[in-house]
Design a protein around this motif. Sequence first.
Motif, PDB file in Angstrom:
ATOM      1  N   TYR A 132      74.396 -18.835  89.129  1.00 13.62           N
ATOM      2  CA  TYR A 132      73.258 -19.052  88.227  1.00 13.62           C
ATOM      3  C   TYR A 132      72.807 -17.685  87.716  1.00 13.62           C
ATOM      4  O   TYR A 132      72.388 -16.833  88.500  1.00 13.62           O
ATOM      5  CB  TYR A 132      72.124 -19.763  88.954  1.00 13.62           C
ATOM      6  N   TYR A 133      72.891 -17.499  86.418  1.00 16.26           N
ATOM      7  CA  TYR A 133      72.678 -16.205  85.763  1.00 16.26           C
ATOM      8  C   TYR A 133      71.511 -16.355  84.796  1.00 16.26           C
ATOM      9  O   TYR A 133      71.251 -17.453  84.303  1.00 16.26           O
ATOM     10  CB  TYR A 133      73.949 -15.837  84.995  1.00 16.26           C
ATOM     11  N   GLY A 134      70.827 -15.273  84.474  1.00 19.50           N
ATOM     12  CA  GLY A 134      69.759 -15.358  83.488  1.00 19.50           C
ATOM     13  C   GLY A 134      68.731 -14.269  83.677  1.00 19.50           C
ATOM     14  O   GLY A 134      68.781 -13.503  84.644  1.00 19.50           O
ATOM     15  N   PRO A 135      67.764 -14.185  82.763  1.00 22.57           N
ATOM     16  CA  PRO A 135      66.746 -13.136  82.845  1.00 22.57           C
ATOM     17  C   PRO A 135      65.839 -13.315  84.049  1.00 22.57           C
ATOM     18  O   PRO A 135      65.795 -14.386  84.668  1.00 22.57           O
ATOM     19  CB  PRO A 135      65.964 -13.301  81.529  1.00 22.57           C
ATOM     20  N   ALA A 136      65.108 -12.282  84.369  1.00 23.44           N
ATOM     21  CA  ALA A 136      64.186 -12.317  85.506  1.00 23.44           C
ATOM     22  C   ALA A 136      63.161 -13.432  85.336  1.00 23.44           C
ATOM     23  O   ALA A 136      62.646 -13.658  84.240  1.00 23.44           O
ATOM     24  CB  ALA A 136      63.484 -10.966  85.653  1.00 23.44           C
ATOM     25  N   LEU A 137      62.899 -14.139  86.420  1.00 26.96           N
ATOM     26  CA  LEU A 137      61.862 -15.172  86.473  1.00 26.96           C
ATOM     27  C   LEU A 137      62.119 -16.354  85.543  1.00 26.96           C
ATOM     28  O   LEU A 137      61.186 -17.053  85.149  1.00 26.96           O
ATOM     29  CB  LEU A 137      60.479 -14.557  86.176  1.00 26.96           C
ATOM     30  N   SER A 138      63.376 -16.592  85.197  1.00 24.11           N
ATOM     31  CA  SER A 138      63.687 -17.738  84.335  1.00 24.11           C
ATOM     32  C   SER A 138      63.776 -19.035  85.130  1.00 24.11           C
ATOM     33  O   SER A 138      63.763 -20.126  84.543  1.00 24.11           O
ATOM     34  CB  SER A 138      64.998 -17.504  83.582  1.00 24.11           C
ATOM     35  N   GLY A 139      63.881 -18.937  86.462  1.00 21.24           N
ATOM     36  CA  GLY A 139      63.912 -20.132  87.296  1.00 21.24           C
ATOM     37  C   GLY A 139      65.217 -20.342  88.032  1.00 21.24           C
ATOM     38  O   GLY A 139      65.501 -21.457  88.475  1.00 21.24           O
TER      39      GLY A 139
ATOM     40  N   ILE B 170      69.269 -10.943  75.365  1.00 24.44           N
ATOM     41  CA  ILE B 170      69.766  -9.741  76.040  1.00 24.44           C
ATOM     42  C   ILE B 170      70.539 -10.115  77.302  1.00 24.44           C
ATOM     43  O   ILE B 170      71.618  -9.579  77.578  1.00 24.44           O
ATOM     44  CB  ILE B 170      68.603  -8.793  76.379  1.00 24.44           C
ATOM     45  N   SER B 171      69.987 -11.048  78.066  1.00 27.20           N
ATOM     46  CA  SER B 171      70.623 -11.455  79.314  1.00 27.20           C
ATOM     47  C   SER B 171      71.942 -12.179  79.060  1.00 27.20           C
ATOM     48  O   SER B 171      72.917 -11.967  79.794  1.00 27.20           O
ATOM     49  CB  SER B 171      69.675 -12.362  80.107  1.00 27.20           C
ATOM     50  N   PHE B 172      71.987 -13.000  78.019  1.00 30.54           N
ATOM     51  CA  PHE B 172      73.229 -13.714  77.730  1.00 30.54           C
ATOM     52  C   PHE B 172      74.315 -12.750  77.254  1.00 30.54           C
ATOM     53  O   PHE B 172      75.493 -12.887  77.619  1.00 30.54           O
ATOM     54  CB  PHE B 172      73.009 -14.812  76.692  1.00 30.54           C
ATOM     55  N   GLU B 173      73.922 -11.783  76.446  1.00 35.99           N
ATOM     56  CA  GLU B 173      74.888 -10.762  76.023  1.00 35.99           C
ATOM     57  C   GLU B 173      75.402  -9.986  77.230  1.00 35.99           C
ATOM     58  O   GLU B 173      76.576  -9.632  77.301  1.00 35.99           O
ATOM     59  CB  GLU B 173      74.242  -9.812  75.017  1.00 35.99           C
TER      60      GLU B 173
END
Length: 232
Positions: free
Chosen positions: A17-24, A115-118
């Motif tokens: 599970y990947y993604g920006p900080a605090l995305s859940g 930014i996180s997806f890139e």
Amino acid sequence: MADFNEDKNTLTLKTVYYGPALSGKTTNLTKLHDLLQPQLRSDMMVLETKNDRTLFFDLLPVGLRTPSGLLVKVKLFTVPGQVIHDSTRKAVLSRADGVVFVADSQLTQIENNAISFENLLENIGKLGLDTNKLPILVQFNKRDLPDIISKDDVINLWKPTPWNIVFSSALEGKGVTETFEGILSQVYSQIDNQYQLHSKHGLAKTDFLNELIRSSPKANHSTNSSQENNLK
């Protein structure tokens, strides 16, 4: 990148599970842990710091045994979202069989999502993985909050891409099992030919999903309350 151990007759699959900080991301795994059948799950490990909810990863191994006796284990990880932990994200992403990208639906987080997806695509390339083959599912989380991007806008933005979208509120348990089922479905399709899960081990995709997703009434209520969009 599935790990087959012939001596122990086990096949281990890795989902990140990947993604920006605090995305859940952590919330997804916590809720999933609550919804899974007790016999499928083990203890959940969480490493936290004051700077980021999850410094390294959460690990949630679940598993099932096929009619042939093969033990199929699924390990779920999350990565830290903060930019400074990129080397850790890359290490956790290594040898992944599937990736769930958890986006934050708040309008203020659109740039951070991008930014996180890139960063995800960049690290996939650095690790020698192929975005055309690696199963990826995108979850737009926090649908319970105000001031969020509309579903129509999400669909229009992501329609040109090959990736499926799930809308969720992980805090409420909505969309959590659908996300898990969606990525497992893609992972199964990717590895079935290599390991002959159906023809040799008697594990059809429907059985694979049913055994892992089969859940309590609590989870079924969650499933009926969410929405998934296939944008392929």
